[in-house]
Motif scaffolding. Structure first.
Motif, short mmCIF file in Angstrom:
data_model
loop_
_atom_site.label_atom_id
_atom_site.label_comp_id
_atom_site.label_asym_id
_atom_site.label_seq_id
_atom_site.Cartn_x
_atom_site.Cartn_y
_atom_site.Cartn_z
N ALA A 88 -20.43 -8.59 -10.29
CA ALA A 88 -19.46 -9.36 -9.51
C ALA A 88 -18.28 -8.47 -9.13
CB ALA A 88 -18.95 -10.55 -10.33
N ARG A 89 -17.77 -8.65 -7.95
CA ARG A 89 -16.58 -7.92 -7.51
C ARG A 89 -15.37 -8.41 -8.29
NH1 ARG A 89 -12.54 -8.48 -3.52
NH2 ARG A 89 -11.92 -6.52 -2.53
N ALA A 90 -14.57 -7.49 -8.80
CA ALA A 90 -13.37 -7.84 -9.58
C ALA A 90 -12.15 -7.22 -8.91
CB ALA A 90 -13.50 -7.36 -11.02
N PRO A 91 -11.47 -7.95 -8.03
CA PRO A 91 -10.31 -7.39 -7.32
C PRO A 91 -9.23 -6.88 -8.26
CG PRO A 91 -10.98 -9.47 -6.34
CD PRO A 91 -11.76 -9.34 -7.61
N GLU A 92 -9.10 -7.50 -9.45
CA GLU A 92 -8.07 -7.07 -10.39
C GLU A 92 -8.36 -5.70 -10.99
OE1 GLU A 92 -10.55 -10.21 -12.66
OE2 GLU A 92 -10.22 -9.50 -10.60
N LEU A 93 -9.56 -5.18 -10.74
CA LEU A 93 -9.93 -3.84 -11.20
C LEU A 93 -9.93 -2.84 -10.05
CD1 LEU A 93 -12.81 -4.65 -13.73
CD2 LEU A 93 -10.40 -4.18 -14.20
N GLY A 94 -9.19 -3.16 -9.00
CA GLY A 94 -9.09 -2.25 -7.87
C GLY A 94 -8.30 -1.00 -8.22
N ASP A 95 -8.48 0.03 -7.42
CA ASP A 95 -7.81 1.33 -7.61
C ASP A 95 -6.30 1.18 -7.45
OD1 ASP A 95 -7.59 4.03 -8.09
OD2 ASP A 95 -8.46 4.67 -6.18
N LEU A 96 -5.58 2.19 -7.90
CA LEU A 96 -4.13 2.25 -7.69
C LEU A 96 -3.84 2.18 -6.19
CD1 LEU A 96 -1.23 2.83 -8.78
CD2 LEU A 96 -1.75 5.25 -8.44
N ASP A 97 -2.98 1.27 -5.79
CA ASP A 97 -2.59 1.13 -4.39
C ASP A 97 -1.53 2.19 -4.07
OD1 ASP A 97 -1.74 0.41 -1.87
OD2 ASP A 97 -1.04 -1.59 -2.44
N VAL A 98 -1.89 3.16 -3.22
CA VAL A 98 -0.96 4.23 -2.89
C VAL A 98 -0.32 4.03 -1.52
CG1 VAL A 98 -2.01 5.95 -4.40
CG2 VAL A 98 -2.86 5.68 -2.06
N GLY A 99 -0.38 2.83 -1.00
CA GLY A 99 0.36 2.47 0.21
C GLY A 99 0.14 3.42 1.38
N SER A 100 1.22 4.01 1.87
CA SER A 100 1.17 4.86 3.07
C SER A 100 0.45 6.18 2.85
CB SER A 100 2.59 5.13 3.57
OG SER A 100 3.35 5.83 2.59
N TRP A 101 0.14 6.52 1.62
CA TRP A 101 -0.57 7.78 1.35
C TRP A 101 -2.09 7.62 1.44
CZ3 TRP A 101 2.38 9.62 -3.68
CH2 TRP A 101 3.72 9.89 -3.34
N ARG A 102 -2.55 6.43 1.58
CA ARG A 102 -3.99 6.17 1.61
C ARG A 102 -4.66 6.97 2.72
NH1 ARG A 102 -7.52 2.17 -0.22
NH2 ARG A 102 -9.15 1.52 1.25
N LEU A 121 5.08 11.54 -9.71
CA LEU A 121 4.40 12.13 -10.86
C LEU A 121 5.26 12.07 -12.12
CD1 LEU A 121 2.81 15.27 -9.16
CD2 LEU A 121 1.64 13.18 -9.89
N ALA A 122 6.58 12.06 -11.95
CA ALA A 122 7.48 12.11 -13.11
C ALA A 122 7.87 10.73 -13.63
CB ALA A 122 8.74 12.90 -12.75
N ASP A 123 7.87 9.74 -12.75
CA ASP A 123 8.39 8.42 -13.13
C ASP A 123 7.30 7.35 -12.96
OD1 ASP A 123 9.76 6.09 -13.59
OD2 ASP A 123 11.17 6.32 -11.92
N PRO A 124 6.75 6.80 -14.04
CA PRO A 124 5.69 5.79 -13.94
C PRO A 124 6.12 4.51 -13.23
CG PRO A 124 5.78 6.72 -16.15
CD PRO A 124 7.01 7.18 -15.45
N ALA A 125 7.43 4.31 -13.08
CA ALA A 125 7.91 3.11 -12.39
C ALA A 125 8.09 3.34 -10.89
CB ALA A 125 9.24 2.66 -13.00
N SER A 126 7.86 4.58 -10.46
CA SER A 126 8.11 4.94 -9.06
C SER A 126 6.91 4.60 -8.18
CB SER A 126 8.40 6.45 -8.97
OG SER A 126 8.54 6.86 -7.63
N ALA A 127 7.21 4.15 -6.95
CA ALA A 127 6.16 3.88 -5.96
C ALA A 127 6.69 4.24 -4.58
CB ALA A 127 5.73 2.42 -6.02
N PRO A 128 6.96 5.53 -4.33
CA PRO A 128 7.55 5.94 -3.06
C PRO A 128 6.65 5.72 -1.86
CG PRO A 128 6.84 7.86 -4.31
CD PRO A 128 6.70 6.68 -5.23
N HIS A 129 5.38 5.53 -2.08
CA HIS A 129 4.42 5.27 -1.00
C HIS A 129 4.45 3.82 -0.55
CE1 HIS A 129 2.49 3.85 -4.59
NE2 HIS A 129 2.25 5.08 -5.03
N GLY A 130 5.20 2.98 -1.26
CA GLY A 130 5.27 1.57 -0.89
C GLY A 130 4.15 0.73 -1.47
N GLY A 131 3.35 1.33 -2.34
CA GLY A 131 2.24 0.59 -2.94
C GLY A 131 2.58 0.14 -4.35
#
Length: 218
Positions: A88-102, A121-131
């Motif tokens: 079964a497809r499990a959307p909650e197991l999708g890859d990391l969303d990297v937004g504009s870097w995709r 890479l330094a900050d796990p809370a960071s999402a500069p790609h918008g994802g």
């Protein structure tokens, strides 16, 4: 009783060979052949020895004691099909969303946005790609994993390496920064057994190796 969660990393696609953020590409032909070569051995362990491989993924066909899922990417689905898993497809197991870097290579993004990549890479809370941040990914995957801890039997999920890393960070209570130091080889199995707060790890092994030994332990 405990549950065993078997996390299978998918076969390689062109994006991975080019060190490019996945843009939805398929698995390449050579990797599919490699996957099919180990399909029978994998099915004997993770589903049933008498399952016949099909070219479609059915969500309702796996026996109750063995639940199979695949992450929301083309190569996870194609790997599951090539292995003959009825999943079964499990959307909650999708890859990391990297937004504009995709769809872009890491070198391209680093050249265009060096500070953003360094922060990411330094900050796990960071999402500069918008994802999605690493923290968000770990929380999402961790919630799915903990939701399985009340179950028994075996669960198999074909998921991207980032999802496997996130599951390990959550299950073992590791700092989020360790995420980048966990290598997940293509077509390998990483096993977690136990329950929320008490997960045990069996580190990744190539698909098709040690399967009969694993089956005997069940």
């Amino acid at each position: 009783m405990t549950v065993r969660v078997m996390l299978v990393s998918p076969a390689l696609g062109e994006a991975q060979r080019q060190v490019r953020f996945d843009g939805g590409e398929s698995v390449d032909a050579g990797a599919l052949r490699q996957t099919r070569a180990v399909a029978a051995a994998v099915r004997a362990e993770v589903v049933r020895a008498d399952i016949v491989r099909t070219d479609t993924v059915r969500a309702d066909a796996a026996p109750a004691a063995t639940r199979c899922y695949y992450g929301a990417s083309a190569r996870c689905r194609e790997t599951a099909v090539a292995l003959g898993l009825e999943a079964a497809r499990a959307p909650e197991l999708g890859d990391l969303d990297v937004g504009s870097w995709r769809g872009r290579t890491l070198d391209e993004v680093t050249e265009a946005e060096p500070r953003a990549v360094a922060d990411w890479l330094a900050d796990p809370a960071s999402a500069p790609h918008g994802g999605e941040s690493l923290h968000a990914l770990i929380a999402r995957v961790g919630a799915w994993l903990d939701g399985r801890s009340a179950e028994t039997g075996r669960i198999t999920a074909v998921v991207e390496p980032a999802v496997i890393r996130a599951a390990l960070v959550h299950a073992l209570g590791l700092p989020a920064a360790v995420f980048w130091r966990l290598d997940v080889a293509p077509l390998s199995v990483t096993e977690l057994s136990g329950r929320a707060g008490r997960w045990n790890l069996r580190c990744g092994r190539p698909l098709g190796s040690g399967l009969s030994e694993g089956a005997r332990r069940q």
